[in-house]
Design a protein around this motif. Sequence first.
Motif, short mmCIF file in Angstrom:
data_model
loop_
_atom_site.label_atom_id
_atom_site.label_comp_id
_atom_site.label_asym_id
_atom_site.label_seq_id
_atom_site.Cartn_x
_atom_site.Cartn_y
_atom_site.Cartn_z
N VAL A 25 0.86 -1.18 0.00
CA VAL A 25 0.00 0.00 0.00
C VAL A 25 0.90 1.23 0.00
O VAL A 25 1.90 1.28 0.70
N GLU A 26 0.54 2.22 -0.80
CA GLU A 26 1.31 3.45 -0.86
C GLU A 26 0.48 4.61 -0.34
O GLU A 26 -0.69 4.74 -0.70
N SER A 27 1.09 5.44 0.49
CA SER A 27 0.43 6.63 0.97
C SER A 27 0.67 7.76 -0.02
O SER A 27 1.80 7.96 -0.46
N PRO A 28 -0.38 8.51 -0.36
CA PRO A 28 -0.19 9.62 -1.30
C PRO A 28 0.53 10.83 -0.70
O PRO A 28 0.92 11.73 -1.43
N ILE A 29 0.71 10.84 0.64
CA ILE A 29 1.49 11.89 1.28
C ILE A 29 2.49 11.23 2.23
O ILE A 29 2.31 10.08 2.65
N SER A 30 3.52 11.95 2.59
CA SER A 30 4.58 11.39 3.42
C SER A 30 4.14 11.23 4.87
O SER A 30 3.19 11.89 5.33
N VAL A 31 4.87 10.39 5.59
CA VAL A 31 4.63 10.21 7.02
C VAL A 31 4.82 11.55 7.74
O VAL A 31 4.05 11.90 8.64
N GLU A 32 5.82 12.31 7.33
CA GLU A 32 6.07 13.61 7.94
C GLU A 32 4.89 14.56 7.74
O GLU A 32 4.51 15.29 8.66
N GLU A 33 4.29 14.53 6.56
CA GLU A 33 3.13 15.38 6.31
C GLU A 33 1.92 14.90 7.10
O GLU A 33 1.15 15.72 7.61
N ILE A 34 1.74 13.60 7.23
CA ILE A 34 0.64 13.08 8.03
C ILE A 34 0.75 13.62 9.46
O ILE A 34 -0.22 14.13 10.02
N GLU A 35 1.94 13.52 10.03
CA GLU A 35 2.15 14.02 11.39
C GLU A 35 1.91 15.52 11.47
O GLU A 35 1.25 16.01 12.41
N ALA A 36 2.42 16.28 10.52
CA ALA A 36 2.25 17.73 10.52
C ALA A 36 0.77 18.11 10.40
O ALA A 36 0.29 19.02 11.08
N ASP A 37 0.05 17.41 9.54
CA ASP A 37 -1.39 17.70 9.36
C ASP A 37 -2.16 17.39 10.64
O ASP A 37 -3.04 18.16 11.05
N CYS A 38 -1.84 16.29 11.29
CA CYS A 38 -2.51 15.94 12.55
C CYS A 38 -2.16 16.96 13.64
O CYS A 38 -3.05 17.39 14.40
N ASN A 39 -0.90 17.36 13.70
CA ASN A 39 -0.50 18.38 14.67
C ASN A 39 -1.24 19.69 14.44
O ASN A 39 -1.65 20.36 15.40
N LEU A 40 -1.42 20.05 13.19
CA LEU A 40 -2.15 21.28 12.86
C LEU A 40 -3.58 21.20 13.38
O LEU A 40 -4.09 22.14 13.99
N VAL A 41 -4.25 20.08 13.15
CA VAL A 41 -5.63 19.92 13.61
C VAL A 41 -5.69 20.06 15.13
O VAL A 41 -6.52 20.80 15.67
N LEU A 42 -4.81 19.37 15.82
CA LEU A 42 -4.82 19.43 17.29
C LEU A 42 -4.55 20.85 17.78
O LEU A 42 -5.22 21.33 18.70
#
Length: 169
Positions: free
Chosen positions: A13-30
């Motif tokens: 399975v491939e993620s369309p965004i990086s792990v770093e971006e996933i973390e950054a996006d979640c941090n932004l929401v929080l």
Amino acid sequence: MVNEYDIVIKNGVESPISVEEIEADCNLVLSEEGIKRPCAVSISIVSDEEIQQVNLEWREKNAPTDVISLEVERPDDPDLAPGEMCELGDIILAPQFIARQAKEYGTTEADEFRLMLVHAMLHLLGYDHVADDEAEVMEAREDALVALLLTDKTIEPVVLTRHREGIDE
């Protein structure tokens, strides 16, 4: 405050965004939701078949879907000690399903994935879209948060019909 993310991308399975971006996006929401307590979130990026099994087990729907959120704790839980990490919950994303959905909504796979990630984080924070009034509140938060993300600029104002018209049924 440091949040913790356990991100698993299943084999094949491939993620369309990086792990770093996933973390950054979640941090932004929080951050934008005013969460002051450190939170832990488990994020699994899986195949359509795997999310179908989760959907059957947790929602009694025998079909793949885009995203599933499983809430564990709320950051404002009075049972949590001050500064204690909140086990926010689990997010399961299916990029193959999301890619098909992106075509339907005229977004890029990456932008649709970002939107579903924000959607899932909001669910973990207690938002819902079952009733129309709740859906309007959640939709407005999604619009505001997605506008703050670095995106491909293909997301129009959110229409939660992705989760109302039976697409994930």
